[in-house]
Design a protein around this motif. Structure first.
Motif, PDB file in Angstrom:
ATOM      1  N   TYR A  38       0.724  -1.228  -0.016  1.00 16.83           N
ATOM      2  CA  TYR A  38       0.041  -0.046   0.054  1.00 16.83           C
ATOM      3  C   TYR A  38       1.033   1.183   0.024  1.00 16.83           C
ATOM      4  N   LYS A  42      -0.097   7.724  -2.606  1.00 16.46           N
ATOM      5  CA  LYS A  42      -0.988   7.754  -3.776  1.00 16.46           C
ATOM      6  C   LYS A  42      -2.358   6.952  -3.803  1.00 16.46           C
ATOM      7  N   ASN A  43      -2.428   6.734  -2.440  1.00 21.71           N
ATOM      8  CA  ASN A  43      -3.724   5.758  -2.244  1.00 21.71           C
ATOM      9  C   ASN A  43      -3.757   4.560  -3.258  1.00 21.71           C
ATOM     10  N   GLN A  44      -2.683   4.000  -3.415  1.00 20.43           N
ATOM     11  CA  GLN A  44      -2.742   2.671  -4.167  1.00 20.43           C
ATOM     12  C   GLN A  44      -2.222   1.381  -3.825  1.00 20.43           C
ATOM     13  N   CYS A  46      -0.521  -2.206  -4.789  1.00 21.90           N
ATOM     14  CA  CYS A  46       0.006  -2.988  -5.735  1.00 21.90           C
ATOM     15  C   CYS A  46       0.021  -4.450  -5.439  1.00 21.90           C
ATOM     16  N   ASN A  64      -7.904   2.302 -14.032  1.00 25.69           N
ATOM     17  CA  ASN A  64      -7.645   2.151 -12.415  1.00 25.69           C
ATOM     18  C   ASN A  64      -7.036   0.956 -12.220  1.00 25.69           C
ATOM     19  N   LEU A  79      -1.095  -2.456 -10.297  1.00 26.79           N
ATOM     20  CA  LEU A  79      -1.406  -1.266  -9.474  1.00 26.79           C
ATOM     21  C   LEU A  79      -3.044  -0.971  -9.748  1.00 26.79           C
ATOM     22  N   ASN A  81      -5.965   1.720  -8.381  1.00 24.20           N
ATOM     23  CA  ASN A  81      -6.227   2.947  -7.661  1.00 24.20           C
ATOM     24  C   ASN A  81      -7.276   2.691  -6.664  1.00 24.20           C
TER      25      ASN A  81
END
Length: 104
Positions: A38, A42-44, A46, A64, A79, A81
């Motif tokens: 996390y 980027k609040n992303q 993987c 996204n 990734l 979003n």
């Protein structure tokens, strides 16, 4: 939308998962094998998927969900979003990533 709290709750609900720092990110692991990270900036998320799963999940929402844009992406790292991803889709992808790692 998927929050960090939901991500954490889902990831830690799997057997033998622990949370550890991974550089400037948070990682979720089984033994020493990472299946998800996390990135708070980027609040992303993987996730570690195989090539087929990566292709399938990316096809649901290419804007996204996408492979990491380097050699890691060719190894299945994908990734997500979290601001725009559906909770049910992310839950399925996270479950898939977990199962991919525990099978090795």
């Amino acid at each position: 939308m998927v929050t960090l709290e939901l991500f954490r709750r889902l990831a830690l609900s799997f057997t033998e998962v622990n949370e550890q720092p991974h550089f400037e990110k948070i990682s979720f692991r089984v033994d020493k094998r990472i299946f998800a990270t996390y990135d708070a900036k980027k609040n992303q998320a993987c996730l570690k998927l195989n090539e087929i799963d990566q292709s399938v999940f990316s096809s649901f929402d290419i804007s996204n969900i996408s492979p990491v844009a380097n050699k890691w992406g060719k190894q299945g790292w994908t990734l997500f979003n979290l601001d725009k991803i559906r909770e049910d889709l992310f839950t399925d992808a996270l479950t898939t990533a977990y199962h991919n790692v525990i099978r090795k």
